[in-house]
Structures are given as C-alpha cells and as structure tokens.
Design an enzyme around this catalytic site. Sequence first.
Site, short mmCIF file in Angstrom:
data_model
loop_
_atom_site.label_atom_id
_atom_site.label_comp_id
_atom_site.label_asym_id
_atom_site.label_seq_id
_atom_site.Cartn_x
_atom_site.Cartn_y
_atom_site.Cartn_z
N GLU A 275 -12.98 102.28 46.50
CA GLU A 275 -13.91 103.48 46.40
C GLU A 275 -13.36 104.61 46.92
O GLU A 275 -14.19 105.16 47.85
CB GLU A 275 -15.25 102.98 46.87
N PRO A 276 -12.16 105.34 46.56
CA PRO A 276 -12.00 106.49 47.35
C PRO A 276 -12.66 107.63 47.02
O PRO A 276 -13.00 107.76 45.60
CB PRO A 276 -10.30 106.46 47.09
N GLY A 277 -13.04 108.64 47.80
CA GLY A 277 -13.62 109.99 47.72
C GLY A 277 -12.92 110.92 48.04
O GLY A 277 -11.81 111.50 47.32
N ARG A 278 -12.88 111.09 49.39
CA ARG A 278 -12.30 112.09 49.99
C ARG A 278 -10.79 112.46 49.72
O ARG A 278 -10.29 113.62 49.70
CB ARG A 278 -12.44 112.14 51.58
N CYS A 344 -29.90 131.68 60.23
CA CYS A 344 -30.72 132.05 61.33
C CYS A 344 -30.88 130.87 62.39
O CYS A 344 -31.81 130.24 62.64
CB CYS A 344 -32.09 132.57 61.20
N GLU A 345 -29.62 130.09 62.54
CA GLU A 345 -29.72 129.39 63.61
C GLU A 345 -28.04 129.11 64.17
O GLU A 345 -27.17 129.33 63.18
CB GLU A 345 -30.14 127.87 63.26
N1 LLP Z 1 -17.92 103.97 49.42
C1 LLP Z 1 -19.04 103.92 50.01
C2 LLP Z 1 -19.95 102.57 50.08
C3 LLP Z 1 -19.35 104.92 50.88
O1 LLP Z 1 -20.46 104.91 51.89
C4 LLP Z 1 -18.36 105.82 51.02
C5 LLP Z 1 -18.49 107.23 51.61
C6 LLP Z 1 -17.41 105.89 50.14
C7 LLP Z 1 -16.91 104.82 49.57
C8 LLP Z 1 -16.08 107.25 50.03
O2 LLP Z 1 -15.63 107.25 51.21
P1 LLP Z 1 -14.33 108.37 51.40
O3 LLP Z 1 -13.19 107.69 50.48
O4 LLP Z 1 -14.85 109.62 50.83
O5 LLP Z 1 -14.12 108.49 52.90
N2 LLP Z 1 -20.39 113.34 54.23
C9 LLP Z 1 -19.41 112.97 55.17
C10 LLP Z 1 -18.59 111.68 54.55
C11 LLP Z 1 -19.91 110.46 54.18
C12 LLP Z 1 -19.13 109.33 53.61
C13 LLP Z 1 -20.15 108.69 53.09
N3 LLP Z 1 -19.61 107.17 52.36
C14 LLP Z 1 -18.40 114.06 55.56
O6 LLP Z 1 -18.50 115.12 55.08
O7 LLP Z 1 -17.26 113.56 56.24
#
Ligand code: LLP
Length: 420
Positions: A275-278, A344-345
């Site tokens: 489950e890659p995101g970032r 404004c913070e």
């Molecule tokens: N799978 C699950 C169950 C998750 O909770 C997350 C991210 C991912 C996959 C994806 O993770 P990644 O590969 O993107 O690291 N808003 C925060 C990041 C929150 C991540 C939440 N869960 C930030 O801006 O750093």
Amino acid sequence: MDHFEFRDGILHAEDVPLTAIADAVGTPVYVYSRATLERHAQVFKAALAGLPRTHVAFAVKANPNLAVLRVMQREGLGADVVSGGELARALAAGMPAQDVVFSGVGKQAHEMVQGLQAGIGQFNLESEEEGVELAALAAALGKRAPCALRVNPDVDARTHAKISTGKAENKFGVPIDRAAGIYARLSALPGLDMRGVAVHIGSQLSQLEPLEEAFGKLGELIAEIRAAGFSVTHADLGGGLGVPYKAGEVFPSPAEYGAMVARVCGSWDCTLMFEPGRVICGNAGVLLTKVVRVKRSSNNTPFVVVDAAMNDLARPAMYGAWHDFDAVRPSGAKMSAHIVGPICETGDTFAMDREIDAVQPGDLAVFRTAGAYGATMASSYNSRGFVAEVMVDGDRFAVVADRILPEAISAAERVPDWLD
Ligand code: LLP
C-alpha cells in the site's frame, strides 16, 4: 528522481515552465508531473518483480485527485482506501473493485455496505468487533466479505509520533499476541472469508529494520494461524517507505525494500500486497506559490510571506516537516529568511532561518515534495479557498482540480430564519 528541473534559468515541470502555469491558473497551485508519477509506480513494481504473486494498492489518502488515480490505474495499481469517499474515487478513476483494499479503524456500516456492494477485493479488519459487524452485514446481503486481519506488531517505526501506527499504544490493528485467536473466531463467521493478515507500522520510514522486524513477526503469526488449521493466502505489508524532503538526503530505495521483502517474506506462499503512497507521489508534486511581501523582522532575518499557507500545505505546521523552497527564476543570490503564510497563527510557518534563493514580492517559488499529503490535507481555515491542482504531461498541462473559491464554501452555509 523527478521531472522538476531548471531550464534556461526557469524551473520547469517536465517541458512546461512553472511561470506559464502561474500565468494561466494563478497561485497557489499544486503541480503534478505525470511522468514522475508513472516512473515511481514503475520503479515500485520493478522492485517486486522477483516475487511470484504481488498486488500493489496505491494509498489514496496520499493523493486522491482523480487524474492521479487514473495514472495509477493505467499503471495497473489498485487502491488502498479508508473511507467511502476514497472508495468512490478509486472506482470513478476506473480501478476494478477487485483491486481495492479497504483499511481504517472506523469503517461505518454504510461504508462497509458500499464496499460489499461494489465487490471490493479485501477488507482489512482493524478489530474483532469490526469483523463481527461486517460478517452480519455481508450475511444480510447474501455475500462473503474477503478479509485480512490487521495486526499491531508493537514495533517502533522510528518516525514522527503522529504518523507511527505500529506501537502497542497506537489505535491500529489487533495486538499480535491475540491475533491467532481472533482470526480463528472470525473464520467461523459465515459472512467472512478470512484470507490473510495485514500490517502497516507507519509512514515516512527512513530505515528498513523496523519493517523487517514487523514482517518477521507477521511471518511467525502466519505459521501459527496455519498450524491451527486455517488458511492464509494473502499478506498485506502496508506502505510507509519514506522519501527525501531535503536535497541530498538518502532513503532506502524501492529496490532495497523489495530485496528485503523477498528475503523475509518470499517463502510465505502468499500473495504479497503493498500500500505505497508517499513513495509514489511525494516527489511528483510541488506547491507553486508567490511571494506576497518581504517583511523586516526584529532582527536581521526577514519574513518572506508567501500566498500559500498552512491550510494549503499542513505538513510543516502539523509535523514540523521540511519542504525545500526554491525560486522559480533564481537570480543566484541567496538570503536567510523565515518563510511564512498569511494565516493568523504562528504555526503558519514553513521554515525558520532557512538559507534560500533571494526573493522579492511577486516572485514565484515552490515547496518541493508536495505531491503526497499536500492538497488532500487542505482546509479552508481563515476562509481561504481550496487551491487548484494541475497535471503536466510533456509540454501540455491541465487543471485537474478547480480552485474552490471562498464564496463557493460560504454558499453551502445557511443563516436560520430564527436569527432574523
Ligand atoms: N496503508 C495504511 C493503512 C496507511 O495508514 C497509510 C498511511 C499508508 C498505507 C500509506 O503510507 P505511505 O506509503 O504514504 O507512507 N499525513 C502524514 C502521513 C500519514 C500517513 C497515514 N497512513 C504526512 O503528511 O506525513
């Protein structure tokens, strides 16, 4: 690697100068590079090429823009969703329901029904209670919900506390020492097809060791569940791989990650899910902003006030996160400055005492690595609108999310007649 580079002294997204996007769309605006998104998806898939059965589900929360999801869909990625809204987006982007995984600690009945009716590939259960509720909903619809049990391995991901998810005190998953028992009880429910286990210990991980420790524990759990006579055909290893936010930082590569996964999990005889995101979209986006004013401070370090703010990019205010700041047409001169937004913070601060390109009012600049957890975390605080989003493809670009003006937001509000 990304496709934001200087050509003839102007920062470009692929073949488009960012000045052209600012002229056409205004600022602030998120700009995504299609080639970068594609490349990162391909690099991630290539890193897993040695594993027999894999499924990659893009974490929609990182960037849920429909055009971004369509790029993922075209690359053959599925979606990891955490709400009915994200599920609807994944389907709208053309992802097959079978390729969708539904995570999240607070799935509500209407969202579970939405997933069941769509026929999604897997629910990642975060508690026994959730499993019991889903079983009843599925049985009432005459369905069996394909499920994995998310475990909490009590591993320190060594990342920011707010994005660590695998410590015992975090709300996610079931304690790993109780997981085999829960798996057995849920397997007895006719509405569920218990097929796997899942783990996700946190985000922006800079080291592979915590992941390896978590995967090791997951492997032991799989053996224990199988020894008790239950089947495990899927193991979801979550996301979490970090990316560099500062020029020069080095992070584990997807290839190194893939090699570790092959070593630790390669013999599990499971479909391995990710489950890659970032790591896919972080470096594929920038937040393009304009300098409103350069304000003298009480000492010699000026405040560079930009038109983007914490409502547009929350990460610095929320996690103290660093985003590189570059002028779009740097003169070569440098200055030391604090970079702040108009809100404004005091938390509306992007950087303190940062050595940056010298900028003046009216100059364009970018916050880099804003493609993940950028636009998606925006709010309308201070009655600012939602910024526009643009995708570049070679020498063309398109607005992929309209700017939502403050008037459009207030148009949804009502003053009851008893206040007349
Ligand atoms: N799978 C699950 C169950 C998750 O909770 C997350 C991210 C991912 C996959 C994806 O993770 P990644 O590969 O993107 O690291 N808003 C925060 C990041 C929150 C991540 C939440 N869960 C930030 O801006 O750093």
